[in-house]
Motif scaffolding. Sequence first.
Motif, PDB file in Angstrom:
ATOM      1  N   ALA A 106      -7.240  26.090   5.384  1.00  0.00           N
ATOM      2  CA  ALA A 106      -6.755  27.122   6.302  1.00  0.00           C
ATOM      3  C   ALA A 106      -5.244  27.056   6.465  1.00  0.00           C
ATOM      4  O   ALA A 106      -4.559  28.088   6.485  1.00  0.00           O
ATOM      5  CB  ALA A 106      -7.441  26.969   7.658  1.00  0.00           C
ATOM      6  N   VAL A 107      -4.714  25.845   6.574  1.00  0.00           N
ATOM      7  CA  VAL A 107      -3.280  25.697   6.845  1.00  0.00           C
ATOM      8  C   VAL A 107      -2.429  26.019   5.625  1.00  0.00           C
ATOM      9  O   VAL A 107      -1.364  26.636   5.733  1.00  0.00           O
ATOM     10  CB  VAL A 107      -2.983  24.265   7.350  1.00  0.00           C
ATOM     11  N   PHE A 108      -2.899  25.647   4.439  1.00  0.00           N
ATOM     12  CA  PHE A 108      -2.070  25.805   3.243  1.00  0.00           C
ATOM     13  C   PHE A 108      -2.443  27.007   2.385  1.00  0.00           C
ATOM     14  O   PHE A 108      -1.615  27.497   1.623  1.00  0.00           O
ATOM     15  CB  PHE A 108      -2.130  24.529   2.396  1.00  0.00           C
ATOM     16  N   ALA A 109      -3.689  27.480   2.505  1.00  0.00           N
ATOM     17  CA  ALA A 109      -4.106  28.597   1.659  1.00  0.00           C
ATOM     18  C   ALA A 109      -3.940  29.946   2.346  1.00  0.00           C
ATOM     19  O   ALA A 109      -3.584  30.933   1.697  1.00  0.00           O
ATOM     20  CB  ALA A 109      -5.555  28.412   1.213  1.00  0.00           C
ATOM     21  N   LEU A 110      -4.209  30.009   3.642  1.00  0.00           N
ATOM     22  CA  LEU A 110      -4.117  31.291   4.333  1.00  0.00           C
ATOM     23  C   LEU A 110      -2.710  31.890   4.299  1.00  0.00           C
ATOM     24  O   LEU A 110      -2.580  33.105   4.129  1.00  0.00           O
ATOM     25  CB  LEU A 110      -4.598  31.144   5.780  1.00  0.00           C
ATOM     26  N   PRO A 111      -1.635  31.083   4.456  1.00  0.00           N
ATOM     27  CA  PRO A 111      -0.288  31.684   4.334  1.00  0.00           C
ATOM     28  C   PRO A 111      -0.048  32.314   2.966  1.00  0.00           C
ATOM     29  O   PRO A 111       0.626  33.348   2.863  1.00  0.00           O
ATOM     30  CB  PRO A 111       0.645  30.486   4.563  1.00  0.00           C
ATOM     31  N   ASP A 112      -0.617  31.712   1.910  1.00  0.00           N
ATOM     32  CA  ASP A 112      -0.466  32.308   0.577  1.00  0.00           C
ATOM     33  C   ASP A 112      -1.188  33.640   0.474  1.00  0.00           C
ATOM     34  O   ASP A 112      -0.830  34.496  -0.345  1.00  0.00           O
ATOM     35  CB  ASP A 112      -1.007  31.354  -0.488  1.00  0.00           C
ATOM     36  N   ALA A 113      -2.228  33.815   1.340  1.00  0.00           N
ATOM     37  CA  ALA A 113      -2.968  35.075   1.354  1.00  0.00           C
ATOM     38  C   ALA A 113      -2.334  36.092   2.295  1.00  0.00           C
ATOM     39  O   ALA A 113      -2.870  37.182   2.480  1.00  0.00           O
ATOM     40  CB  ALA A 113      -4.418  34.821   1.763  1.00  0.00           C
ATOM     41  N   GLY A 114      -1.201  35.717   2.897  1.00  0.00           N
ATOM     42  CA  GLY A 114      -0.490  36.634   3.775  1.00  0.00           C
ATOM     43  C   GLY A 114      -0.882  36.548   5.236  1.00  0.00           C
ATOM     44  O   GLY A 114      -0.432  37.356   6.056  1.00  0.00           O
ATOM     45  N   LEU A 115      -1.723  35.556   5.610  1.00  0.00           N
ATOM     46  CA  LEU A 115      -2.161  35.405   6.996  1.00  0.00           C
ATOM     47  C   LEU A 115      -1.434  34.215   7.610  1.00  0.00           C
ATOM     48  O   LEU A 115      -1.742  33.056   7.319  1.00  0.00           O
ATOM     49  CB  LEU A 115      -3.678  35.205   7.061  1.00  0.00           C
ATOM     50  N   LEU A 116      -0.467  34.499   8.449  1.00  0.00           N
ATOM     51  CA  LEU A 116       0.350  33.451   9.054  1.00  0.00           C
ATOM     52  C   LEU A 116      -0.045  33.263  10.514  1.00  0.00           C
ATOM     53  O   LEU A 116       0.006  34.197  11.309  1.00  0.00           O
ATOM     54  CB  LEU A 116       1.839  33.805   8.961  1.00  0.00           C
ATOM     55  N   LEU A 117      -0.440  32.048  10.865  1.00  0.00           N
ATOM     56  CA  LEU A 117      -0.795  31.697  12.237  1.00  0.00           C
ATOM     57  C   LEU A 117      -0.167  30.353  12.574  1.00  0.00           C
ATOM     58  O   LEU A 117       0.013  29.506  11.688  1.00  0.00           O
ATOM     59  CB  LEU A 117      -2.321  31.594  12.394  1.00  0.00           C
TER      60      LEU A 117
END
Length: 214
Positions: free
Chosen positions: A70-81
Motif C-alpha cells: 500500500a505504501v510503495f505501490a499505491l503512489p505509483d498508481a497515482g493514489l497518494l495518502l
Amino acid sequence: MNPLIENAGAIAQALGTTLMMAVIAGIGSIVLGVLVTVARVSPIPILRFAAFCYTQFFINVPLLALLLLAVFALPDAGLLLPLTPTAIIVLTAYESAYVAEAVRSGVNTVPPGQIEAARALGMTFGLSLRRVIVPQALRSVVQPIGNVMIALAMNTALAAAVGVVELTAEVNKINLVAAQPILIFSGAGLLYMAIALVIGLAAGWVERRVAIAR
C-alpha cells in the motif's frame, strides 16, 4: 536518568497514535466485517464468491506485505495518502476478514427455527438479517471479536516498518540514542499488555451484558 521518563511526552504522543489507529481501524473492521459476512451468507452467488475471495486474500497474505504494498505501490498508481491513514485502511481491510469469519461462525449458532419463523412472518432476507440473524450472531461472538481487536492493537506495531511514528517506532528511536533495549522495550511491552488487558476486560463485560440465554 530513565530514558522512558525523559521521553515521556514523545512516548505518550506515540501511544496516542497507536490508540487512534486501533480505535478507527477497529470500528471500521467490525462494520466492514459484518458487511462481508452478509455477503457470504447472501443468496446471490457472485456476492458469496466475492466475499469468499476477500476473506481468503486478507487471511492468507501477511499484514506487513500488505502495508508495504500500500505504501510503495499505491503512489505509483497515482493514489497518494499520508502514511497513517494508509496504515489504518490496510489494518481495517486486514482485520475485517477475521471479523467476518468470527461473525459467520456466529451466524451458524442462530437456531434454524428462528430463521424459518422470520420467513413465515413475511420478512425478506435483508430484514431477517437485520432483525434476527446478525444481532444474535454478534451477541454470540463478542469474545472472538475482542480477540481480533487485541490482535489489531498488536498489529499496529507493524506500521513502524512503513514509517508511521507509533509506539514501537518511537521507543525504537529512543533506544537508538539511549541504548537500553531491555528497559525501553520492556516498558513498551507493558503498555501493549495494558491495551490488551483493557480490550479483554471490555469484551468480557460486553459479553456478559449481551449474553443470550439458551
